[in-house]
Design a protein around this motif. Sequence first.
Motif, PDB file in Angstrom:
ATOM      1  N   UNK A  51       0.856  -1.356  -0.089  1.00  0.00           N
ATOM      2  CA  UNK A  51      -0.112  -0.047  -0.033  1.00  0.00           C
ATOM      3  C   UNK A  51       0.851   1.126  -0.075  1.00  0.00           C
ATOM      4  N   UNK A  52       0.164   2.310  -0.357  1.00  0.00           N
ATOM      5  CA  UNK A  52       1.128   3.454  -0.522  1.00  0.00           C
ATOM      6  C   UNK A  52       1.579   3.994   0.992  1.00  0.00           C
ATOM      7  N   UNK A  53       2.675   4.596   1.067  1.00  0.00           N
ATOM      8  CA  UNK A  53       3.346   5.076   2.133  1.00  0.00           C
ATOM      9  C   UNK A  53       3.224   6.466   2.184  1.00  0.00           C
ATOM     10  N   UNK A  54       2.841   7.114   0.985  1.00  0.00           N
ATOM     11  CA  UNK A  54       3.078   8.494   0.709  1.00  0.00           C
ATOM     12  C   UNK A  54       2.074   8.731  -0.483  1.00  0.00           C
ATOM     13  N   UNK A  55       2.275   9.974  -1.162  1.00  0.00           N
ATOM     14  CA  UNK A  55       1.628  10.130  -2.592  1.00  0.00           C
ATOM     15  C   UNK A  55       2.773  11.111  -3.280  1.00  0.00           C
ATOM     16  N   UNK A  56       2.483  10.827  -4.688  1.00  0.00           N
ATOM     17  CA  UNK A  56       3.140  11.807  -5.788  1.00  0.00           C
ATOM     18  C   UNK A  56       1.836  12.403  -6.462  1.00  0.00           C
ATOM     19  N   UNK A  57       2.000  13.648  -6.959  1.00  0.00           N
ATOM     20  CA  UNK A  57       1.113  13.934  -7.837  1.00  0.00           C
ATOM     21  C   UNK A  57       1.080  13.261  -9.203  1.00  0.00           C
ATOM     22  N   UNK A  58      -0.194  13.317  -9.712  1.00  0.00           N
ATOM     23  CA  UNK A  58      -0.365  12.536 -11.148  1.00  0.00           C
ATOM     24  C   UNK A  58       0.702  12.646 -12.091  1.00  0.00           C
ATOM     25  N   UNK A  59       1.153  13.864 -12.246  1.00  0.00           N
ATOM     26  CA  UNK A  59       2.098  14.363 -13.361  1.00  0.00           C
ATOM     27  C   UNK A  59       3.388  14.292 -12.885  1.00  0.00           C
ATOM     28  N   UNK A  60       3.901  13.890 -11.651  1.00  0.00           N
ATOM     29  CA  UNK A  60       5.185  13.902 -11.105  1.00  0.00           C
ATOM     30  C   UNK A  60       5.628  12.453 -11.255  1.00  0.00           C
ATOM     31  N   UNK A  61       6.782  12.222 -11.727  1.00  0.00           N
ATOM     32  CA  UNK A  61       7.395  10.841 -12.033  1.00  0.00           C
ATOM     33  C   UNK A  61       8.476  10.519 -10.708  1.00  0.00           C
ATOM     34  N   UNK A  62       8.992   9.281 -10.651  1.00  0.00           N
ATOM     35  CA  UNK A  62      10.042   9.009 -10.057  1.00  0.00           C
ATOM     36  C   UNK A  62       9.735   8.140  -8.560  1.00  0.00           C
ATOM     37  N   UNK A  63      10.545   8.401  -7.640  1.00  0.00           N
ATOM     38  CA  UNK A  63      10.468   7.467  -6.149  1.00  0.00           C
ATOM     39  C   UNK A  63       9.165   7.450  -5.663  1.00  0.00           C
ATOM     40  N   UNK A  64       8.537   6.343  -5.480  1.00  0.00           N
ATOM     41  CA  UNK A  64       7.425   6.047  -4.751  1.00  0.00           C
ATOM     42  C   UNK A  64       7.324   5.214  -3.933  1.00  0.00           C
ATOM     43  N   UNK A  65       7.207   5.069  -2.515  1.00  0.00           N
ATOM     44  CA  UNK A  65       7.259   4.302  -1.197  1.00  0.00           C
ATOM     45  C   UNK A  65       6.054   3.413  -1.029  1.00  0.00           C
ATOM     46  N   UNK A  66       6.094   2.045  -1.186  1.00  0.00           N
ATOM     47  CA  UNK A  66       5.154   1.308  -0.626  1.00  0.00           C
ATOM     48  C   UNK A  66       5.392   0.487   0.532  1.00  0.00           C
ATOM     49  N   UNK A  67       4.430   0.488   1.657  1.00  0.00           N
ATOM     50  CA  UNK A  67       4.785  -0.333   2.678  1.00  0.00           C
ATOM     51  C   UNK A  67       4.214  -1.872   2.245  1.00  0.00           C
ATOM     52  N   UNK A  68       4.838  -2.892   2.666  1.00  0.00           N
ATOM     53  CA  UNK A  68       4.484  -4.281   2.441  1.00  0.00           C
ATOM     54  C   UNK A  68       3.410  -4.850   3.248  1.00  0.00           C
ATOM     55  N   UNK A  69       3.334  -4.329   4.525  1.00  0.00           N
ATOM     56  CA  UNK A  69       2.265  -4.841   5.724  1.00  0.00           C
ATOM     57  C   UNK A  69       1.988  -3.754   6.635  1.00  0.00           C
ATOM     58  N   UNK A  70       1.207  -4.201   7.528  1.00  0.00           N
ATOM     59  CA  UNK A  70       0.674  -2.873   8.346  1.00  0.00           C
ATOM     60  C   UNK A  70       1.681  -2.258   9.216  1.00  0.00           C
TER      61      UNK A  70
END
Length: 244
Positions: A51-70
């Motif tokens: 699940x998403x740990x934070x967000x980036x704008x629709x038009x922004x590319x690059x590093x996006x962090x996801x958490x694997x569990x709660x």
Amino acid sequence: MDLLSRLLHRDGLMLVIDKPAGVPVHRGPKGGPSLEDAFDQLRFGLPRAPALAHRLDKDTSGCLVLGRHRKALERLGKLFKSGRISKTYWAVVEGGPEAEEGEIDLALGRLDAARGWWMQPDPMGLPSRTSWRVLGRSPDAALTFIEFTPHTGRTHQIRVHSQAMGWPILGDPVYGSGRREGSPPLHLHARAIAIPMQESKGPVSVEAPAPAHMREAMAACGWREDGNVAQDLPKAPEALKLAD
């Protein structure tokens, strides 16, 4: 959408992917496709998708962090909220500053309730601070390639700060000239992130390569495919080892 090919880092707690520009991270009120729709590809044996740990704008590319569990998501949430996660962005702006580096300290508030997440400089708003340094300039001074480091995490912070200084980000459809037909896409890229996930270890550092839609403008400012410009641009990242 193939997210496996965009995986930059994987361990037992989190994933970092190279988000493509033009795709929202989650479904908006009007529905439509989003990055979350493809998260099931990234389970790697776990019972649930990350699940998403934070967000980036629709038009922004690059590093996006996801958490694997709660528990991982709770830890990441605290790190983002406390400002302990270091983020670096690349942008190409229209015009540019006279200096080679500096800091923008400008409080931000919402433009108005009807505009949703649109923001503006507001002395009564939340404190917002962004450092920047020039990585290259076009010969005609029409464009400047800049590295931004936000020290606070306000919505649209870099975009509003850059516009307020008189050099909006190229292609910005909200704060720049990107509203015009035929304008280029937003030239803002989440280049790098450093996450101190475990106290007993150093931070996990991840970099995303230059996106295709920004390379022409970056090259006009002196960037080369090998990751260098005349003004000490950091080298392009080596492939990251993926390990559970």
